[in-house]
Design a protein around this motif. Structure first.
Motif, PDB file in Angstrom:
ATOM      1  N   ASN A 230      49.901 107.441  31.850  1.00  0.00           N
ATOM      2  CA  ASN A 230      50.306 106.120  32.310  1.00  0.00           C
ATOM      3  C   ASN A 230      49.170 105.455  33.073  1.00  0.00           C
ATOM      4  OD1 ASN A 230      52.546 104.399  32.125  1.00  0.00           O
ATOM      5  ND2 ASN A 230      53.899 106.063  32.740  1.00  0.00           N
ATOM      6  N   HIS A 231      49.355 104.174  33.341  1.00  0.00           N
ATOM      7  CA  HIS A 231      48.353 103.365  34.042  1.00  0.00           C
ATOM      8  C   HIS A 231      48.247 103.823  35.504  1.00  0.00           C
ATOM      9  CE1 HIS A 231      46.324  99.816  35.556  1.00  0.00           C
ATOM     10  NE2 HIS A 231      46.246  99.306  34.343  1.00  0.00           N
ATOM     11  N   ALA A 232      47.040 104.103  35.939  1.00  0.00           N
ATOM     12  CA  ALA A 232      46.828 104.619  37.294  1.00  0.00           C
ATOM     13  C   ALA A 232      47.095 103.578  38.370  1.00  0.00           C
ATOM     14  CB  ALA A 232      45.398 105.135  37.436  1.00  0.00           C
ATOM     15  N   VAL A 278      40.494 110.295  31.553  1.00  0.00           N
ATOM     16  CA  VAL A 278      39.909 108.991  31.871  1.00  0.00           C
ATOM     17  C   VAL A 278      40.258 108.688  33.337  1.00  0.00           C
ATOM     18  CG1 VAL A 278      40.077 106.533  31.340  1.00  0.00           C
ATOM     19  CG2 VAL A 278      40.100 108.211  29.481  1.00  0.00           C
ATOM     20  N   ASN A 280      40.979 106.107  35.153  1.00  0.00           N
ATOM     21  CA  ASN A 280      42.057 105.203  35.550  1.00  0.00           C
ATOM     22  C   ASN A 280      43.328 105.360  34.711  1.00  0.00           C
ATOM     23  OD1 ASN A 280      40.849 104.201  33.304  1.00  0.00           O
ATOM     24  ND2 ASN A 280      40.901 102.060  33.928  1.00  0.00           N
ATOM     25  N   VAL A 281      43.505 106.553  34.160  1.00  0.00           N
ATOM     26  CA  VAL A 281      44.732 106.850  33.413  1.00  0.00           C
ATOM     27  C   VAL A 281      45.329 108.161  33.939  1.00  0.00           C
ATOM     28  CG1 VAL A 281      45.734 107.307  31.142  1.00  0.00           C
ATOM     29  CG2 VAL A 281      43.846 105.681  31.355  1.00  0.00           C
ATOM     30  N   ILE A 282      46.624 108.125  34.266  1.00  0.00           N
ATOM     31  CA  ILE A 282      47.308 109.342  34.709  1.00  0.00           C
ATOM     32  C   ILE A 282      47.332 110.333  33.547  1.00  0.00           C
ATOM     33  CG2 ILE A 282      49.536 110.268  35.472  1.00  0.00           C
ATOM     34  CD1 ILE A 282      50.047 107.343  36.580  1.00  0.00           C
TER      35      ILE A 282
END
Lengths: 414, 414
Positions: A230-232, A278, A280-282
């Motif tokens: 998910n989006h961080a 990555v 900035n990605v959970i």
């Protein structure tokens, strides 16, 4: 019997021999790469064969490439005492791992023969063809063949990382599969191996010898946790299914519990892969290795049971899933206790400092221990470093290993 | 003023537009790859330019490729209201991120013009050339140029992952560097952006609109811990300097503390690299990313201070070393508060359910927020999914975004 160091040893003999053997497969980093059936490996085995012959041993290969140097006993009962270690290395490994055990056996027998002539019992020096499993996933290919635990059918599809078939590599090295016959030996009375410790215990405790009581059992697992990527920035903490953060809790727990349960228990997470990996990605997924070792099966069992129950509960509670896959399960081996008492007495008599210890690493002795009385003796590894060009053991310690092995062989065979 | 949905919208108009724009750079997975200055990007911007013209806007590019569609006001004071979003995507991204904001602005202006004719104040629709930074490491290249925060000298050496120079790509796309003049605008009165939420908050709370009060500040770090690589079997637990196990403790702590300190604080470890990353070797090194976001600088500051002090103490105590390198520090931005009150009133008047919220993701509004009154409005993202072909927002929600934007523009410009 005592063989004073200065009388039998040419100056730096053992060091010259180590350097000589390390020249086969020498790397630019000062290490050695001698993978099973490679050119460097073939050259090293052939050179050792010539060396065995030169000191009057009857040298021969079995059909997989284990090299033997036989010194027949005058009162042979058909049985042989086998001593040695392995010739193969990891990629860019050290000069001592395995190689030292082969050289120590060769020098011990050479010196005994020079001083006392033929033994009563037959002794064979062995340079085992494969222990590490660095080129092909066939750890203990050499010793397990001697045990009769392999057949060619089991290795037909096996390839190295460059796609070379195991059987082609074997043929190329001079051991054509069509000549294969199980190199199982039933005449081996016992096996004795000297090896560098590959750990820091002896050096820390200022001991010259480690007399090994057990080789640990090893269980290896791959643990996979699937959460939700998910989006961080836009996913609040309470809503996350973050595979990295739950894995961190598990690793923290497993480290702490290993320390608490038993001083000899070790648990290691050495390899981690995160997806998508990555910043900035959970992380939706994590896979990590888990290597657990102890010399008692019951301790391994208790730890694994408790740990996996905890892991499953924790991950389930976090709304994620966990898969624990076992891909290695090697049982602990107890080495020959009576002989270890004898070795202690010999060390005492020769004023060699020693300690009893457990081997945390696998060795050919682990295989032999399953089918004949076996003993394993360690000498110190400087800074505990192994599998590295930085492997080092002082000439004094190298000589003490040869001395104790000579004492043992004298006691058993003369 | 109310613009009833059924009267102004052709059936599925917004959906057709979304699908039409997504056809430029469509991927086999049903997503979109439209990287800055790529062919798909050029085609999309040119098609949008034609569309702007067809609805009677004065369409033009600035020298970096931001596309504007200007509708001059009848009582112009030389200032313009700017509305839009970005055209570029991540690799295999969704159809809505950025694209929806451009289409919503275009449709809102089209509908207002059709119904009410020319506005009093000048409105410009903008399709910003670059927000994601997916091809070149130049996040906000489009909006920052409008702010005057870039020069060509800063990008001369920049290349994409295939080695293509930024300036060559720019030229290839029809924006030759020799024609570059800073596209800084000083006539922009305010900026208004609608965007998909890229999170699950609106959907969970069953709200159609998110009125954004702040965009979070972001600090990103690389944390490197150096311990000691060692044999997983021969190194007792008490003697280890295991970089993985100490990192696990830190990640467990930082997750827990982020949850405790403030409900809006998020901290993410998304990327991990272990050395040597081998199952039977204790990790000598670990490097992990740390992404921390909150809308108040003071909270970021407090959390980082406490966390880093804890980390340093813990790692030092374990006999290892830690390096914490900051590579991103974007300050939080407060969006225009007065206008947000107006937007709430408009939503109430039109019976649109809404909530005030914070944006955890960066947006072009973050850049504009630093130099003119700016507002950002979210519509729901199904399952919170973004940067994926699975991005989805229902036609009802897409239309509500256009409706509220139309209301705002009507209020400000007519």
């Amino acid at each position: 019997m005592t063989i004073p160091l200065e009388t039998i040893s040419e100056k730096n003999n053992v060091v010259s021999m180590i350097e000589w053997l390390a020249s086969f497969g020498a790397t630019v980093n000062g290490g050695v790469t001698r993978l099973l059936y490679s050119k460097a490996w073939v050259q090293a085995q052939q050179a050792l064969k010539a060396e065995m012959k030169s000191i009057g041993l009857d040298a021969y290969f079995d059909s997989v490439g284990n090299l033997f140097g036989r010194l027949d006993g005058t009162e042979s009962d058909g049985k042989a005492i086998l001593t040695g270690s392995h010739i193969d290395t990891v990629v860019d490994g050290g000069k001592y791992d395995g190689a030292y055990g082969v050289i120590a056996s060769l020098l011990a027998v050479k010196r005994l023969k020079a001083k006392y002539g033929k033994p009563k019992k037959t002794i064979e020096v062995v340079s085992l063809c494969e222990e590490e499993g660095s080129r092909f996933p066939l750890t203990f290919w050499g010793s397990r063949n001697i045990q009769g635990a392999y057949s060619l059918d089991q290795v037909r599809g096996v390839k190295d990382s460059e796609g070379v078939l195991f059987l082609d590599a074997m043929k190329e090295a001079g051991f054509p599969p069509e000549n294969y016959q199980s190199p199982k030996r039933q005449d081996i009375e016992r096996f004795i191996e000297v090896h560098i410790e590959q750990g820091i215990v002896l050096e820390q405790n200022k001991k010259s010898l480690g007399i090994v009581s057990h080789i640990v059992g090893q269980r290896r697992f791959t643990v996979k946790i699937v959460g939700e990527s998910n989006h961080a920035g836009t996913t609040p903490m309470y809503f996350r299914k973050d595979a990295v953060s739950v894995a961190s809790e598990l690793i923290t727990f497993l480290t702490k519990r290993a320390q608490e349960i038993n001083p000899h228990l070790v648990a290691t997470v050495g390899k981690i892969a995160v997806k998508p990996n990555v910043p900035n990605v959970i992380a939706g997924e994590i896979e990590f290795s888990l290597d657990i070792r102890h010399h008692q099966e019951a301790v391994l069992q208790r730890y694994c049971q408790e740990l996996f129950a905890y892991m499953e509960e924790k991950v389930e509670k976090a709304g994620m899933t966990i898969t624990i896959s076992k891909w290695m399960d090697v049982k602990p081996v107890e080495l020959n206790c009576e002989m270890n008492t004898v070795i202690q007495q010999l060390a005492d008599a020769n004023q060699i400092s020693y300690q009893n210890m457990i081997s945390g690493a696998g060795h050919d002795s682990q295989v032999f221990g399953g089918f004949c009385p076996t003993n394993l003796i360690f000498i110190p590894s400087h800074n505990g470093i192994s599998h590295s060009p930085k492997e080092f053991t002082s000439v004094e310690d190298l000589e003490i290993g040869i001395e104790i092995l000579s004492e043992i062989l004298y006691k058993l065979a003369y």
